[in-house]
Design an enzyme around this catalytic site. Structure first.
Site, PDB file in Angstrom:
ATOM      1  N   ASP A  27       3.245   2.911   4.125  1.00  0.00           N
ATOM      2  CA  ASP A  27       3.060   1.960   3.731  1.00  0.00           C
ATOM      3  C   ASP A  27       4.530   1.826   2.530  1.00  0.00           C
ATOM      4  O   ASP A  27       4.152   2.402   1.380  1.00  0.00           O
ATOM      5  CB  ASP A  27       1.729   1.710   2.959  1.00  0.00           C
ATOM      6  N   ASP A 167      -5.183  -2.668   9.949  1.00  0.00           N
ATOM      7  CA  ASP A 167      -4.640  -2.051   8.549  1.00  0.00           C
ATOM      8  C   ASP A 167      -5.674  -2.477   7.444  1.00  0.00           C
ATOM      9  O   ASP A 167      -5.530  -3.644   7.082  1.00  0.00           O
ATOM     10  CB  ASP A 167      -3.314  -2.131   8.361  1.00  0.00           C
TER      11      ASP A 167
HETATM   12 ZN    ZN Z   1      -0.172  -0.392   6.381  1.00  0.00          ZN
END
Ligand code: ZN
Length: 215
Positions: A27, A167
């Site tokens: 991320d 997610d």
């Molecule tokens: Zn992510």
């Protein structure tokens, strides 16, 4: 990897390698598209030799087209950009593919699937955010699951072959329902890194997800 201990990140990724998981989700946050700042391309480049797994990079950054090339060179397999973060989404997705990576597109909880209509034929992955991005450890927003079902239906109707990934807030309680809506990939941060036995956790997740898919 957002939930990993960054002071010993090589050891943390080694536990992912040996856990039975097949992807590493990275991320990247810019402090502008989302409130937090996480890490950049050098982090990924340094981590690349530590893992043979698929590197799935999620760019939560404004104007991601400016950064695609350097992330591709860092060893990413998938590069996912946000539909909300770039004006020329189609061109950005083509750029990702031209750099030799698989192209992913993501939407935040408030963005409808219809926003992706014109690009679904050129993506390898659609990432549905099931929380508002920016922090780890949040609870899944149930209404986002309708978008997973919708994407599954479109894929089947149109003969597309993108993977559907989800997610945010994924754990042993939520994975079964997420898989039953049509998700192929689930991203797991906090639940994995706080599990006492990570291989056992992954095995339990795969079992629960498989039950969901056959339901
Ligand atoms: Zn992510």
């Amino acid at each position: 990897m957002l939930s990993a201990d960054f002071s010993r990140v090589a050891e943390e990724v080694e536990t992912v390698n040996s856990s039975g998981a097949s992807w590493v989700h990275l991320d990247v946050m810019d402090g502008s598209f989302v409130p937090n700042i996480s890490f950049g391309h050098k982090f990924i480049k340094d981590l690349r030799p530590c893992s043979p797994l698929v590197f799935d990079t999620h760019l939560m950054v404004i104007n991601p087209e400016k950064h695609v090339e350097i992330f591709a060179q860092s060893g990413c397999d998938y590069i996912t950009v946000h539909a909300e973060a770039t004006v020329h989404l189609h061109r950005t997705l083509q750029l990702i593919r031209s750099c030799g990576c698989k192209a992913g597109v993501s939407i935040v909880p408030s963005t409808p699937v219809s926003m992706l209509e014109q690009v679904l034929d050129i993506v390898d992955l659609v990432l549905v955010m099931s929380v508002n991005p920016g922090y780890g450890g949040q609870q899944l927003i149930p209404s986002t699951m309708r978008k997973v079902s919708e994407l599954e239906q479109i894929r089947s109707d149109e003969g597309y072959d993108y993977l559907i990934s989800v997610d945010g807030g994924i754990n042993l309680r939520t994975v079964r329902d997420v898989a039953s809506c049509g998700a192929d990939v689930v991203v797991c941060g906090n639940a994995f890194f706080t599990a006492e036995d990570r291989p056992q956790f992954v095995s339990d997740m795969i079992k629960a997800g498989t039950v969901g898919q056959t339901r």
